[in-house]
Design a protein around this motif. Structure first.
Motif, PDB file in Angstrom:
ATOM      1  N   MET A 171      -8.506  -7.000  19.724  1.00  0.00           N
ATOM      2  CA  MET A 171      -8.997  -7.763  20.632  1.00  0.00           C
ATOM      3  C   MET A 171      -8.236  -9.039  20.938  1.00  0.00           C
ATOM      4  SD  MET A 171     -11.921  -9.322  18.011  1.00  0.00           S
ATOM      5  CE  MET A 171     -12.334  -7.853  17.443  1.00  0.00           C
ATOM      6  N   VAL A 172      -8.159  -9.320  22.059  1.00  0.00           N
ATOM      7  CA  VAL A 172      -7.402 -10.767  22.457  1.00  0.00           C
ATOM      8  C   VAL A 172      -8.213 -11.966  21.931  1.00  0.00           C
ATOM      9  CG1 VAL A 172      -5.987 -11.858  24.174  1.00  0.00           C
ATOM     10  CG2 VAL A 172      -6.063  -9.330  24.117  1.00  0.00           C
ATOM     11  N   VAL A 173      -7.958 -12.732  21.109  1.00  0.00           N
ATOM     12  CA  VAL A 173      -8.547 -14.087  20.906  1.00  0.00           C
ATOM     13  C   VAL A 173      -7.352 -15.136  20.913  1.00  0.00           C
ATOM     14  CG1 VAL A 173      -9.557 -15.398  18.979  1.00  0.00           C
ATOM     15  CG2 VAL A 173      -9.679 -12.795  18.876  1.00  0.00           C
ATOM     16  N   GLY A 174      -7.695 -16.161  22.031  1.00  0.00           N
ATOM     17  CA  GLY A 174      -6.771 -17.066  22.242  1.00  0.00           C
ATOM     18  C   GLY A 174      -5.437 -16.655  22.711  1.00  0.00           C
ATOM     19  N   ASP A 175      -4.297 -17.009  21.986  1.00  0.00           N
ATOM     20  CA  ASP A 175      -2.952 -16.468  22.406  1.00  0.00           C
ATOM     21  C   ASP A 175      -2.400 -15.379  21.456  1.00  0.00           C
ATOM     22  OD1 ASP A 175      -2.765 -18.041  20.228  1.00  0.00           O
ATOM     23  OD2 ASP A 175      -0.999 -19.356  21.312  1.00  0.00           O
ATOM     24  N   HIS A 176      -3.512 -14.787  20.671  1.00  0.00           N
ATOM     25  CA  HIS A 176      -3.072 -13.866  19.659  1.00  0.00           C
ATOM     26  C   HIS A 176      -3.874 -12.545  19.989  1.00  0.00           C
ATOM     27  CE1 HIS A 176      -1.421 -17.287  17.431  1.00  0.00           C
ATOM     28  NE2 HIS A 176      -1.085 -16.326  16.469  1.00  0.00           N
ATOM     29  N   GLU A 177      -3.402 -11.497  19.291  1.00  0.00           N
ATOM     30  CA  GLU A 177      -4.322 -10.155  19.308  1.00  0.00           C
ATOM     31  C   GLU A 177      -4.444  -9.910  18.007  1.00  0.00           C
ATOM     32  OE1 GLU A 177      -2.525  -6.645  22.198  1.00  0.00           O
ATOM     33  OE2 GLU A 177      -1.525  -6.968  20.461  1.00  0.00           O
ATOM     34  N   MET A 178      -5.991  -9.702  17.742  1.00  0.00           N
ATOM     35  CA  MET A 178      -6.453  -9.538  16.344  1.00  0.00           C
ATOM     36  C   MET A 178      -6.471  -8.059  15.946  1.00  0.00           C
ATOM     37  SD  MET A 178      -9.902 -10.830  14.618  1.00  0.00           S
ATOM     38  CE  MET A 178     -10.402 -10.613  12.929  1.00  0.00           C
ATOM     39  N   TRP A 179      -5.791  -7.495  15.093  1.00  0.00           N
ATOM     40  CA  TRP A 179      -5.984  -6.202  14.684  1.00  0.00           C
ATOM     41  C   TRP A 179      -6.874  -5.993  13.782  1.00  0.00           C
ATOM     42  CZ3 TRP A 179      -3.105  -2.179  16.926  1.00  0.00           C
ATOM     43  CH2 TRP A 179      -2.114  -2.488  18.137  1.00  0.00           C
ATOM     44  N   ILE A 180      -7.766  -5.037  13.677  1.00  0.00           N
ATOM     45  CA  ILE A 180      -8.559  -4.679  12.683  1.00  0.00           C
ATOM     46  C   ILE A 180      -8.232  -2.998  12.149  1.00  0.00           C
ATOM     47  CG2 ILE A 180     -10.843  -4.042  11.418  1.00  0.00           C
ATOM     48  CD1 ILE A 180     -11.830  -6.346  13.416  1.00  0.00           C
ATOM     49  N   GLY A 181      -7.883  -3.087  10.908  1.00  0.00           N
ATOM     50  CA  GLY A 181      -7.137  -1.767  10.404  1.00  0.00           C
ATOM     51  C   GLY A 181      -8.198  -1.158   9.384  1.00  0.00           C
ATOM     52  N   HIS A 182      -8.337   0.324   9.700  1.00  0.00           N
ATOM     53  CA  HIS A 182      -9.229   0.971   8.515  1.00  0.00           C
ATOM     54  C   HIS A 182      -7.928   1.402   7.288  1.00  0.00           C
ATOM     55  CE1 HIS A 182     -11.130   5.012   7.294  1.00  0.00           C
ATOM     56  NE2 HIS A 182     -10.958   4.397   6.461  1.00  0.00           N
ATOM     57  N   VAL A 183      -7.987   1.045   6.259  1.00  0.00           N
ATOM     58  CA  VAL A 183      -7.232   1.232   5.287  1.00  0.00           C
ATOM     59  C   VAL A 183      -7.433   2.563   4.648  1.00  0.00           C
ATOM     60  CG1 VAL A 183      -6.322   0.628   2.775  1.00  0.00           C
ATOM     61  CG2 VAL A 183      -7.066  -1.029   4.289  1.00  0.00           C
ATOM     62  N   GLU A 184      -6.473   3.494   5.023  1.00  0.00           N
ATOM     63  CA  GLU A 184      -6.533   5.061   4.624  1.00  0.00           C
ATOM     64  C   GLU A 184      -6.016   5.518   3.388  1.00  0.00           C
ATOM     65  OE1 GLU A 184      -7.037   7.342   8.973  1.00  0.00           O
ATOM     66  OE2 GLU A 184      -5.089   7.041   8.247  1.00  0.00           O
ATOM     67  N   LYS A 185      -4.872   4.603   3.073  1.00  0.00           N
ATOM     68  CA  LYS A 185      -4.323   5.150   1.761  1.00  0.00           C
ATOM     69  C   LYS A 185      -3.498   4.077   1.179  1.00  0.00           C
ATOM     70  CE  LYS A 185      -1.268   8.693  -0.221  1.00  0.00           C
ATOM     71  NZ  LYS A 185      -0.375   9.915   0.001  1.00  0.00           N
ATOM     72  N   VAL A 186      -3.639   3.541  -0.283  1.00  0.00           N
ATOM     73  CA  VAL A 186      -2.855   2.912  -0.719  1.00  0.00           C
ATOM     74  C   VAL A 186      -1.514   3.351  -1.255  1.00  0.00           C
ATOM     75  CG1 VAL A 186      -2.501   1.450  -2.739  1.00  0.00           C
ATOM     76  CG2 VAL A 186      -4.715   1.426  -1.744  1.00  0.00           C
ATOM     77  N   LEU A 187      -0.376   2.983  -0.735  1.00  0.00           N
ATOM     78  CA  LEU A 187       0.937   3.915  -0.781  1.00  0.00           C
ATOM     79  C   LEU A 187       1.504   3.621  -2.120  1.00  0.00           C
ATOM     80  CD1 LEU A 187       2.517   3.620   2.995  1.00  0.00           C
ATOM     81  CD2 LEU A 187       1.168   5.466   1.777  1.00  0.00           C
ATOM     82  N   HIS A 188       1.633   2.172  -2.400  1.00  0.00           N
ATOM     83  CA  HIS A 188       1.785   1.659  -4.012  1.00  0.00           C
ATOM     84  C   HIS A 188       1.297   0.472  -4.269  1.00  0.00           C
ATOM     85  CE1 HIS A 188       4.982  -1.051  -2.790  1.00  0.00           C
ATOM     86  NE2 HIS A 188       5.309  -0.207  -1.976  1.00  0.00           N
ATOM     87  N   GLY A 189       1.180   0.402  -5.407  1.00  0.00           N
ATOM     88  CA  GLY A 189       0.410  -0.806  -6.048  1.00  0.00           C
ATOM     89  C   GLY A 189       0.248  -1.228  -7.386  1.00  0.00           C
ATOM     90  N   GLN A 190       1.195  -0.278  -7.934  1.00  0.00           N
ATOM     91  CA  GLN A 190       1.236  -0.565  -9.342  1.00  0.00           C
ATOM     92  C   GLN A 190       2.263  -1.689  -9.811  1.00  0.00           C
ATOM     93  OE1 GLN A 190      -0.986   0.728 -11.569  1.00  0.00           O
ATOM     94  NE2 GLN A 190      -2.083   1.778  -9.568  1.00  0.00           N
ATOM     95  N   ILE A 191       2.171  -3.031  -9.875  1.00  0.00           N
ATOM     96  CA  ILE A 191       2.773  -4.022  -9.794  1.00  0.00           C
ATOM     97  C   ILE A 191       2.947  -4.557 -11.187  1.00  0.00           C
ATOM     98  CG2 ILE A 191       3.364  -6.358  -8.689  1.00  0.00           C
ATOM     99  CD1 ILE A 191       3.453  -3.532  -6.785  1.00  0.00           C
TER     100      ILE A 191
END
Length: 260
Positions: free
Chosen positions: A218-238
């Protein structure tokens, strides 16, 4: 593919023209000063053309936020318009969000292409030395102008120039591919892998990476706001000793001492 409904257009939007009052402008400036006191995580959003995976785009974002875990995990970020990355994001319908570590200032700079990088960072980026960014610097406008604000810094961590020391591409020839503008491809310079399921580029050695499919734009002000559905954690063992890269009070920071 996700069975959850998604609501967005396939074409990049343009920011609506809104005439701000003097009061609104004064409030915006005060708001900007307040935001400078709030630390923000620094992430890179990457995507590629579904027709040509070699057409890669990345953009540094300081507006990342998690939205929900149930019934599906959702995240959001904002892109200031106009944006070249927005065009490919609309075409792709999917993207990867990478969380940068405090040793990856060069990554943030590389994907914040609107201005020239500060001297301490440019050493880590072939093709971005003296003269490479001539005429690109501009006056900071808001908190998302990460690189413009970084130019104000006088202390750049010494690890920045070695931020890719663990990357496999250190053993590769120094020649790199270039973008359509003739500049070195930052993905090639910094090191990346290709997610085999989506063909999306994934930066190496970040704190974590999540692959998302577009849920809503959606366009909000002078930005696009993106909402994403997290389908997969590619890596995160930090490893615990690695810290996230933060942006606070017009400079890059890392996490401070624990208070409780």
């Amino acid at each position: 593919m996700s069975s959850h409904p998604r609501f967005y257009t396939t074409e990049p939007a343009t920011a609506p023209v809104v005439m701000a009052s003097e009061e609104d402008q004064a409030t915006s400036e005060k708001f900007r000063k307040v935001l400078r006191k709030v630390p923000f995580p620094v992430v890179v959003v990457s995507t590629c053309s579904p027709e040509d995976p070699n057409l890669r785009r990345g953009i540094t974002i300081s507006s990342f936020s998690s939205i929900s875990l149930q019934p599906v995990p959702l995240v959001s970020f904002c892109v200031k318009l106009p944006s070249r990355a927005s065009t490919v994001l609309h075409e792709s319908d999917q993207f990867v969000i990478q969380f940068l570590s405090s040793e990856q200032i060069a990554h943030s700079v590389a994907f914040s292409s609107s201005v020239a990088p500060p001297p301490g960072v440019s050493k880590a980026l072939p093709g971005t030395g003296a003269g490479a960014g001539a005429g690109r610097a501009k006056k900071p406008e808001d908190i998302e102008d990460l690189v413009a604000e970084a130019n104000r810094q006088t202390m750049i961590p010494s690890s920045t120039s070695n931020s890719n020391s663990n990357n496999d591409n250190n053993n590769k020839p120094t020649t790199t591919t270039t973008t359509t503008s003739g500049e070195p491809d930052p993905f090639e310079v910094l090191g990346y892998e290709t997610d085999p399921e989506s063909n999306l580029p994934v930066l190496k050695n970040t704190l974590g990476a999540i692959r998302c499919r577009t849920q809503q734009v959606m366009v909000v002000g002078d930005h696009e706001m993106w909402i994403g559905h997290v389908e997969k954690v590619l890596h995160g063992q930090i490893p615990d000793e690695r810290e996230p890269l933060l942006y606070h009070d017009r400079s890059y920071r890392h996490v401070g001492r624990r208070i409780i």
